[in-house]
Scaffold this active site. Structure first.
Site, PDB file in Angstrom:
ATOM      1  N   ARG A  85      12.555  -6.149  -7.746  1.00  0.00           N
ATOM      2  CA  ARG A  85      11.632  -4.810  -7.565  1.00  0.00           C
ATOM      3  C   ARG A  85      12.424  -3.595  -8.217  1.00  0.00           C
ATOM      4  O   ARG A  85      11.773  -2.569  -8.793  1.00  0.00           O
ATOM      5  CB  ARG A  85      11.432  -4.636  -6.252  1.00  0.00           C
ATOM      6  CG  ARG A  85      10.504  -3.323  -5.972  1.00  0.00           C
ATOM      7  CD  ARG A  85       9.806  -3.219  -4.727  1.00  0.00           C
ATOM      8  NE  ARG A  85      10.756  -2.780  -3.539  1.00  0.00           N
ATOM      9  CZ  ARG A  85      10.108  -2.305  -2.470  1.00  0.00           C
ATOM     10  NH1 ARG A  85       8.922  -2.685  -2.217  1.00  0.00           N
ATOM     11  NH2 ARG A  85      11.033  -2.107  -1.680  1.00  0.00           N
ATOM     12  N   ASP A  88       0.151   1.515   2.624  1.00  0.00           N
ATOM     13  CA  ASP A  88      -1.480   2.577   3.045  1.00  0.00           C
ATOM     14  C   ASP A  88      -1.019   3.501   4.072  1.00  0.00           C
ATOM     15  O   ASP A  88      -1.662   3.563   4.970  1.00  0.00           O
ATOM     16  CB  ASP A  88      -2.352   1.518   3.212  1.00  0.00           C
ATOM     17  CG  ASP A  88      -2.699   0.570   2.272  1.00  0.00           C
ATOM     18  OD1 ASP A  88      -2.926   1.080   1.113  1.00  0.00           O
ATOM     19  OD2 ASP A  88      -2.987  -0.416   2.645  1.00  0.00           O
ATOM     20  N   HIS A 101      -7.172   4.579  -0.271  1.00  0.00           N
ATOM     21  CA  HIS A 101      -7.255   3.335   0.371  1.00  0.00           C
ATOM     22  C   HIS A 101      -8.801   3.179   0.991  1.00  0.00           C
ATOM     23  O   HIS A 101      -9.205   4.101   1.631  1.00  0.00           O
ATOM     24  CB  HIS A 101      -6.216   3.155   1.634  1.00  0.00           C
ATOM     25  CG  HIS A 101      -6.390   1.903   2.369  1.00  0.00           C
ATOM     26  ND1 HIS A 101      -6.061   0.847   1.674  1.00  0.00           N
ATOM     27  CD2 HIS A 101      -6.869   1.590   3.411  1.00  0.00           C
ATOM     28  CE1 HIS A 101      -6.325  -0.422   2.448  1.00  0.00           C
ATOM     29  NE2 HIS A 101      -6.695   0.449   3.642  1.00  0.00           N
TER      30      HIS A 101
HETATM   31  C1  GAR Z   1     -10.284   0.830  -4.549  1.00  0.00           C
HETATM   32  O1  GAR Z   1     -11.167   0.652  -3.484  1.00  0.00           O
HETATM   33  C2  GAR Z   1      -8.982   1.421  -4.027  1.00  0.00           C
HETATM   34  O2  GAR Z   1      -9.369   2.048  -2.683  1.00  0.00           O
HETATM   35  C3  GAR Z   1      -8.108   0.108  -3.471  1.00  0.00           C
HETATM   36  O3  GAR Z   1      -8.316  -0.656  -4.706  1.00  0.00           O
HETATM   37  C4  GAR Z   1      -9.400  -0.543  -5.299  1.00  0.00           C
HETATM   38  C5  GAR Z   1      -9.462  -0.194  -6.696  1.00  0.00           C
HETATM   39  O4  GAR Z   1     -10.678  -0.164  -7.304  1.00  0.00           O
HETATM   40  N1  GAR Z   1      -6.738   0.514  -3.074  1.00  0.00           N
HETATM   41  C6  GAR Z   1      -6.176  -0.277  -2.279  1.00  0.00           C
HETATM   42  O5  GAR Z   1      -6.765  -1.187  -1.370  1.00  0.00           O
HETATM   43  C7  GAR Z   1      -4.930   0.214  -1.854  1.00  0.00           C
HETATM   44  N2  GAR Z   1      -4.235  -0.065  -0.578  1.00  0.00           N
HETATM   45  P1  GAR Z   1     -10.552   0.661  -8.679  1.00  0.00           P
HETATM   46  O6  GAR Z   1      -9.575  -0.208  -9.509  1.00  0.00           O
HETATM   47  O7  GAR Z   1     -11.870   0.278  -9.291  1.00  0.00           O
HETATM   48  O8  GAR Z   1     -10.298   1.993  -8.437  1.00  0.00           O
END
Ligand code: GAR
Length: 227
Positions: free
Chosen positions: A70, A150, A114
């Site tokens: 990482r 998160d 999130h």
């Molecule tokens: C979104 O719903 C965002 O909130 C989530 O991933 C999705 C990405 O969608 N993020 C998480 O879950 C972070 N823990 P997108 O690529 O269409 O923006």
């Protein structure tokens, strides 16, 4: 706001990039205090990379599989960032936990969105879990990022009603719509300095006026009878 004084934002994605699209759209509005200068992804197939390239935004695909650890992967990400010199990093569906070292170098300058009302439901499958728990309100959160998953001081949230006939698809679509409104607004606040993270790790508002809304919003699973 002139292009020069607008804050430079790098967006990190792993997938389709609909939040990225919302941020790009907002950045083209007049007087927007931020502009998207680069998009980085750990997934070379991420749809958001194509979207960014179409908008002539610089893109970096830095897959985790190309690195032994990482730390090495993050070093490559930091290297890319040093050529862009962003002011703010926005995580928009970036499905990789940043190390304490990385976060420490960008303290108070990384935002995440999130799909839940944090601190409820961090992690994956938030819509499915909200439905299984019988929650009446669900939503999304924009927060400053710390080294937890998160986790970090909340900047703003958008709530959506869970309807009795919702399934995962309908609920996630409603939350996503809320995300697309919330993220640009919260980034605007951060870019203008109206909201920031204190050295003690709290969200500080420079203008603490209360939002104009009712104190209590009752969400009933059935239509209330007329009184
Ligand atoms: C979104 O719903 C965002 O909130 C989530 O991933 C999705 C990405 O969608 N993020 C998480 O879950 C972070 N823990 P997108 O690529 O269409 O923006």
């Amino acid at each position: 706001m002139t292009g020069k004084s607008a804050k430079r934002v790098a967006v990190f994605i792993s997938g389709r990039g609909s939040n990225l699209e919302a941020l790009i759209a907002a950045s083209t509005e007049q007087d927007c205090p931020f502009r998207i200068v680069a998009v980085l992804s750990d997934n070379p197939e991420a749809g958001g990379l194509t979207l960014a390239a179409r908008e002539n935004i610089e893109t970096f695909a830095i897959p985790r599989s190309g690195f032994g650890s990482r730390g090495e992967h993050e070093a490559a990400v930091l290297d890319a960032l040093s050529s862009i010199e962003p002011d703010i990093i926005c995580l928009a569906g970036y499905m990789r936990l940043l190390s304490a070292d990385f976060v420490g170098q960008w303290k108070g300058r990384i935002l995440n969105i999130h799909p839940s009302l944090l601190p409820n439901l961090p992690g994956l499958e938030t819509h499915k879990r909200a439905l299984a728990l019988g929650m009446r309100i669900h939503g999304c959160t924009v927060h400053f990022v710390n080294e937890g998953m998160d986790d970090g001081p909340i900047i703003g949230q958008a709530a959506v009603v869970v309807r009795p006939d919702d399934d995962e698809d309908t609920l996630s679509a409603r939350v996503l719509k809320a995300e697309h409104r919330l993220y640009p607004e919260m980034l605007r606040l951060a870019a203008t300095g109206r909201v920031r993270m204190s050295s003690g790790g709290e969200t500080v508002l420079d203008d603490a006026s209360a939002p104009d809304c009712d104190d209590i919003i009752l969400i009933s699973p059935v239509q209330s009878p007329k009184l």
